[in-house]
Design an enzyme around this catalytic site. Structure first.
Site, PDB file in Angstrom:
ATOM      1  N   SER A   1       0.795  -1.232   0.000  1.00 31.34           N
ATOM      2  CA  SER A   1       0.000   0.000   0.000  1.00 31.34           C
ATOM      3  C   SER A   1       0.824   1.277   0.000  1.00 31.34           C
ATOM      4  O   SER A   1       0.377   2.297  -0.496  1.00 31.34           O
ATOM      5  CB  SER A   1      -0.946   0.001   1.194  1.00 31.34           C
ATOM      6  OG  SER A   1      -0.232  -0.128   2.398  1.00 31.34           O
TER       7      SER A   1
ATOM      8  N   HIS B   1      -5.204  -3.362  -2.752  1.00 28.09           N
ATOM      9  CA  HIS B   1      -4.861  -2.408  -3.818  1.00 28.09           C
ATOM     10  C   HIS B   1      -4.760  -3.066  -5.186  1.00 28.09           C
ATOM     11  O   HIS B   1      -4.228  -2.470  -6.122  1.00 28.09           O
ATOM     12  CB  HIS B   1      -3.555  -1.685  -3.466  1.00 28.09           C
ATOM     13  CG  HIS B   1      -3.690  -0.851  -2.231  1.00 28.09           C
ATOM     14  ND1 HIS B   1      -4.186   0.433  -2.245  1.00 28.09           N
ATOM     15  CD2 HIS B   1      -3.445  -1.150  -0.932  1.00 28.09           C
ATOM     16  CE1 HIS B   1      -4.228   0.896  -1.011  1.00 28.09           C
ATOM     17  NE2 HIS B   1      -3.782  -0.040  -0.199  1.00 28.09           N
TER      18      HIS B   1
ATOM     19  N   LYS C   1     -11.714   0.781  -1.927  1.00 32.72           N
ATOM     20  CA  LYS C   1     -10.646   1.363  -2.741  1.00 32.72           C
ATOM     21  C   LYS C   1     -11.132   1.406  -4.199  1.00 32.72           C
ATOM     22  O   LYS C   1     -12.059   2.147  -4.489  1.00 32.72           O
ATOM     23  CB  LYS C   1      -9.352   0.612  -2.478  1.00 32.72           C
ATOM     24  CG  LYS C   1      -8.867   1.048  -1.084  1.00 32.72           C
ATOM     25  CD  LYS C   1      -7.819   0.251  -0.436  1.00 32.72           C
ATOM     26  CE  LYS C   1      -7.524   0.901   0.925  1.00 32.72           C
ATOM     27  NZ  LYS C   1      -6.997  -0.013   1.900  1.00 32.72           N
TER      28      LYS C   1
HETATM   29  C1  PLP Z   1      -6.898   0.003   3.430  1.00 29.30           C
HETATM   30  C2  PLP Z   1      -6.262  -1.285   3.732  1.00 29.30           C
HETATM   31  C3  PLP Z   1      -6.821  -2.173   4.653  1.00 29.30           C
HETATM   32  C4  PLP Z   1      -7.969  -1.796   5.549  1.00 29.30           C
HETATM   33  O1  PLP Z   1      -9.157  -1.695   4.852  1.00 29.30           O
HETATM   34  P1  PLP Z   1     -10.289  -0.688   5.366  1.00 29.30           P
HETATM   35  O2  PLP Z   1     -11.498  -1.097   4.633  1.00 29.30           O
HETATM   36  O3  PLP Z   1      -9.818   0.676   5.019  1.00 29.30           O
HETATM   37  O4  PLP Z   1     -10.401  -0.898   6.849  1.00 29.30           O
HETATM   38  C5  PLP Z   1      -6.254  -3.426   4.769  1.00 29.30           C
HETATM   39  N1  PLP Z   1      -5.170  -3.774   4.046  1.00 29.30           N
HETATM   40  C6  PLP Z   1      -4.571  -2.904   3.187  1.00 29.30           C
HETATM   41  C7  PLP Z   1      -3.373  -3.339   2.438  1.00 29.30           C
HETATM   42  C8  PLP Z   1      -5.097  -1.643   3.017  1.00 29.30           C
HETATM   43  O5  PLP Z   1      -4.497  -0.791   2.192  1.00 29.30           O
END
Ligand code: PLP
Length: 409
Positions: free
Chosen positions: A197, A225, A256
């Protein structure tokens, strides 16, 4: 000031002195290439809304229709009386999209990580995490009670070493299964991300799958991602590498590229049934609102459609342009494998200075600092989206280039 507030203020002052103070910025518009932040229009290069679905009419309509039909709230957790039609429709759509037997939705990705690790491992087991996985897995591993081991980022030799250690430990120590709460053979769970990320690089998935199989370990792969972006049908990196059926636990987020909110686990029917019975963050939490689930379902359908593939094509064109412009501006982003292009500054204060400068110039790209990344590895995490124009891309690169030229002078 009360004694309570005095203690907290002292702590805040030390965060500030380290250049690590964070504040939230109030956004007064939908997400998109441009947002209203603190009353100013800023060009947004910091979002994970890679396909521009967060403000897409199809998702908005789906959310509105679900709210009209099923109401605003769910009344309870899924196991009490909150398991509503939109949750089931979303899970069916997810399983179909990911090509798995079943899927389960959590209110956030964070909750999904806590729920799945707590359900699968405990005292006597071992969790082996890539050094750069998301904080939710570190928290989940600690909470699970399993022994935590960390391998160097994408370092296969180190992973092999940790796997050999864990495998040998369970072979030579029969007492382990007596210590384990469940009194069963100790388990080994490897955790990694398909797209990291904060660095935007990819995991060597094929080699990791082969290693975990050699040692009888399981793999939890976070596609946060990669979902909607990689693979022929946008299922993620496991699809792109044709490894989906060798990954026991596929995780991802709905907030995302898919444009809504929530987290999911996709896998076998047995895995999902176990999670329904054992995941504390699923059992003891009110169900996601119908509007969020309906929006996520619309996001999946859109991402998997011809229109979604077209948006994904547009995104990769923006990524390519951004990479080239950054190189020209003196900020080579290294090997670009995803829409995340870290502009590495190093020093925390310098990164904040650059973020402030970008904001003055009309761009929103917050500085990413410790503890999100290591100390001294502060950066601007520049992300591309299908909704960016070529002009947006050239303009941000020009600002970055001028800033760098001024630093050198
Ligand atoms: C954003 C993210 C999460 C958490 O997800 P949310 O829905 O924002 O709680 C978990 N793992 C990764 C790699 C992330 O980027």
């Amino acid at each position: 000031m009360s004694h309570f507030d005095q203690l907290l203020s002292a702590e805040l002052a030390s965060i500030e002195a380290a250049g690590l103070f964070r504040r939230v910025r109030r956004i007064g518009s939908p997400q998109g290439a441009h947002v209203m932040a603190d009353g100013r229009l800023l060009r947004n290069f910091s979002s994970n809304d890679y396909l521009g679905l967060a403000n897409h009419p199809q998702l908005i309509t789906a959310a509105m229709e679900a709210a009209k039909r099923y109401g605003a709230g769910c009344g309870a957790s899924r196991l009490i009386c909150g398991s509503m039609e939109p949750h089931h429709a979303l899970e069916e759509a997810l399983a179909c999209f990911k090509g798995t037997e079943a899927a389960l939705v959590f209110s956030t990705g964070y909750a999904a990580a806590l729920g799945v690790m707590g359900a699968l491992i405990g005292r006597g087991d071992v969790a082996i995490l890539d050094k750069r996985v998301h904080a939710c897995f570190v928290d989940a591993a600690v909470l699970s009670g399993a022994t935590l081991r960390v391998f160097g980022h994408n370092n296969l030799d180190d992973l092999a070493r940790k796997l050999r250690w864990a495998d040998k430990r369970r072979a030579v120590d029969p007492a382990l299964s007596t210590h384990s709460v469940a009194r069963r053979r100790p388990r080994i769970l490897v955790v990694t991300e398909s797209v990291f990320s904060m660095d935007g690089d990819l995991a060597p998935l094929r080699e990791i799958v082969e290693l975990k199989e050699r040692h009888g370990a399981w793999l939890l792969l976070d596609e946060a991602h990669a979902t909607g972006l990689f693979g022929e049908r946008g299922r993620g990196l496991a699809e792109a590498f044709e490894l989906s059926d060798r990954v026991e636990i596929q995780m991802g987020t709905l907030g995302k590229a898919l444009g809504a909110a929530g987290g999911y686990i996709a896998g076998s029917r047995a895995l999902i049934d176990l999670l329904i019975n054992r995941s504390r963050s699923f059992i003891f939490s009110t169900a996601p609102v119908p509007a969020a689930s309906a929006a996520a379902q619309a996001g999946i359908e859109l991402a998997a459609s011809a229109k979604g593939r077209e948006l994904s094509g547009r995104l990769w064109a923006v990524v390519d342009l951004l990479k080239n412009r950054l190189i020209e501006a003196g900020w080579p982003p290294g090997l670009v494998q995803s829409p995340i292009l870290p502009v590495c500054v190093g020093d925390e204060a310098a990164a904040v200075g650059l973020a402030d400068h970008l904001r003055d110039q009309g761009f929103l790209v917050p500085a990413i600092r410790y503890p999100t990344v290591a100390r001294g590895a502060a950066r601007l995490r520049v992300t591309a989206s299908a909704v960016h124009s070529a002009e947006d891309v050239s303009d941000i690169a020009a600002v970055l280039g001028r800033w760098k030229a001024n630093q050198i002078e």
